[in-house]
Design a protein around this motif. Structure first.
Motif, mmCIF file in Angstrom:
data_model
loop_
_atom_site.group_PDB
_atom_site.id
_atom_site.type_symbol
_atom_site.label_atom_id
_atom_site.label_comp_id
_atom_site.label_asym_id
_atom_site.label_seq_id
_atom_site.Cartn_x
_atom_site.Cartn_y
_atom_site.Cartn_z
ATOM 1 N N VAL A 142 0.821 -1.212 0.000
ATOM 2 C CA VAL A 142 0.000 0.000 0.000
ATOM 3 C C VAL A 142 0.861 1.271 0.000
ATOM 4 O O VAL A 142 0.550 2.227 -0.704
ATOM 5 C CB VAL A 142 -0.969 0.002 1.213
ATOM 6 N N PRO B 201 -12.195 2.415 10.457
ATOM 7 C CA PRO B 201 -11.084 2.804 11.333
ATOM 8 C C PRO B 201 -11.489 3.824 12.390
ATOM 9 O O PRO B 201 -12.360 4.655 12.157
ATOM 10 C CB PRO B 201 -10.077 3.425 10.358
ATOM 11 N N GLU C 287 -7.813 6.348 6.524
ATOM 12 C CA GLU C 287 -7.924 5.690 5.213
ATOM 13 C C GLU C 287 -6.718 4.797 4.941
ATOM 14 O O GLU C 287 -6.848 3.730 4.344
ATOM 15 C CB GLU C 287 -8.065 6.756 4.127
ATOM 16 N N ASN D 216 -7.328 1.713 6.721
ATOM 17 C CA ASN D 216 -8.378 0.991 5.994
ATOM 18 C C ASN D 216 -7.786 0.243 4.797
ATOM 19 O O ASN D 216 -8.121 -0.925 4.546
ATOM 20 C CB ASN D 216 -9.441 2.005 5.540
ATOM 21 N N MET D 217 -6.881 0.907 4.082
ATOM 22 C CA MET D 217 -6.268 0.273 2.904
ATOM 23 C C MET D 217 -5.350 -0.878 3.309
ATOM 24 O O MET D 217 -5.356 -1.935 2.681
ATOM 25 C CB MET D 217 -5.511 1.319 2.077
ATOM 26 N N MET E 50 -7.745 16.777 7.575
ATOM 27 C CA MET E 50 -7.535 15.966 6.361
ATOM 28 C C MET E 50 -6.422 14.941 6.593
ATOM 29 O O MET E 50 -6.496 13.830 6.089
ATOM 30 C CB MET E 50 -7.217 16.883 5.184
ATOM 31 N N PHE F 284 -0.225 10.537 -2.600
ATOM 32 C CA PHE F 284 -1.262 11.300 -3.301
ATOM 33 C C PHE F 284 -0.798 12.671 -3.783
ATOM 34 O O PHE F 284 -1.609 13.440 -4.303
ATOM 35 C CB PHE F 284 -2.507 11.424 -2.406
ATOM 36 N N MET G 213 0.100 15.462 -2.361
ATOM 37 C CA MET G 213 -0.267 16.740 -1.756
ATOM 38 C C MET G 213 0.025 16.729 -0.251
ATOM 39 O O MET G 213 -0.126 15.703 0.399
ATOM 40 C CB MET G 213 -1.745 17.045 -2.000
ATOM 41 N N LEU H 38 -0.614 17.223 3.605
ATOM 42 C CA LEU H 38 -1.851 17.075 4.383
ATOM 43 C C LEU H 38 -1.637 17.563 5.800
ATOM 44 O O LEU H 38 -0.575 17.345 6.378
ATOM 45 C CB LEU H 38 -2.265 15.591 4.419
ATOM 46 N N SER I 13 -7.981 12.173 8.619
ATOM 47 C CA SER I 13 -8.809 11.342 7.736
ATOM 48 C C SER I 13 -7.937 10.424 6.873
ATOM 49 O O SER I 13 -8.261 9.253 6.660
ATOM 50 C CB SER I 13 -9.673 12.242 6.846
ATOM 51 N N PHE I 14 -6.806 10.975 6.414
ATOM 52 C CA PHE I 14 -5.887 10.160 5.611
ATOM 53 C C PHE I 14 -5.339 8.982 6.431
ATOM 54 O O PHE I 14 -5.234 7.858 5.937
ATOM 55 C CB PHE I 14 -4.710 10.995 5.093
#
Lengths: 120, 151
Positions: free
Chosen positions: B22, B115, B90, B93-94, B83, B75, B77, B79, B86-87
């Motif tokens: 990932v 998560p 995620e 989660n991945m 945000m 990605f 950018m 962070l 949230s990343f």
């Protein structure tokens, strides 16, 4: 170009998908944080395409697909999930999803999937 | 029938494979450490539960800057703030989703929970035993991958 509803519990992922879709010339007309929210927003906004996460609180994505397809059998839904096992893909397709993207994804894969879903 | 230790080894190995799949930077895992009782966190962490054939929890924790660099690498950018949080959710989660996918090819059906992101200094209690692995990610820094299995 399509009017899209993005469904994902992660604000970060909704932002990423929104950026990709807008760069591809699509219009994001709504965002939902869970399956239940997605059903309501689908009924209100009537999007041409829905991107649907699976693992979400309140209601998971595959159940939301079933409800949306009951409401609108012509709904065009593509799954966008970190869960890429065969069983999950089969369940999503049986529920009515047209395509399945596994996270993390490439920009072009998302746009290609939207094209596929629109032409279905 | 496989022992709990054997199953734990398989999950841990699969979890580390998922981290490498990932997160697209070279990763070096240190020797796993077994611990009891509690998990301490000093900055950001995320917890994902897994259910099905196996029950347990995965915790990924580390400094904000490291997660920020991972996000930027993946990605493109920078962070910060909500945000970034949230990343981190995620990302877990991945990793957990990928682990679930890989485990399914080994005949184990596991599902994951959404998560829970944890921010700041905190201590998680109610842990019988866990395994922690520090993973060094090139040009990003170190994160801890923690596996908490249950009978």
């Amino acid at each position: 170009m399509a009017k899209v509803l993005i469904v994902d519990d992660a604000a970060f992922m909704r932002m990423m998908l929104k950026n990709i879709l807008m760069k591809g010339g699509h219009e994001v007309i709504g965002e939902a944080e869970n399956g239940l929210d997605a059903i309501e927003k689908y009924k209100n906004l009537q999007p041409e395409v829905v991107t649907m996460d699976i693992t979400m609180p309140v209601m998971e994505g595959i159940e939301a697909v079933r409800h949306i397809k009951e409401f609108d059998p012509n709904a065009k839904i593509l799954m966008c999930s970190a869960m890429g096992q065969q069983l999950m893909i089969i369940q999503a397709i049986e529920a009515g999803a047209i395509d399945f993207i596994v996270k993390p994804f490439q920009e072009e894969r998302v746009l290609e999937s939207v094209r596929k879903v629109l032409s279905n | 029938m496989e022992t709990l230790e054997a199953v734990t080894d398989i999950i841990l190995e699969t979890l580390l494979t998922s981290v490498r799949q990932v997160i697209p930077v070279p990763a070096a895992a240190q020797i796993p450490e077994v611990f009891q009782n509690s998990v301490a966190q000093s900055d950001i962490g995320v917890l994902v539960g897994f259910t099905g054939d196996l029950y347990g929890r995965i915790v990924i924790q580390g400094p904000s800057e490291v997660f920020g660099k991972i996000g930027e690498t993946m990605f493109g950018m920078p962070l910060e703030g909500e945000m970034l949080h949230s990343f981190v959710g995620e990302l877990a989660n991945m990793v957990a989703g990928n682990t679930s996918t890989l485990m399914s090819s080994k005949g184990q059906t596991i599902d994951i929970t959404p998560p829970t992101v944890m921010v700041g200094h905190l201590q998680l209690y109610g842990i019988e035993q866990g395994i922690s692995v520090t993973v060094h990610l090139e040009n990003a820094g170190e994160i801890n991958i923690i596996l908490l299995t249950q009978h």
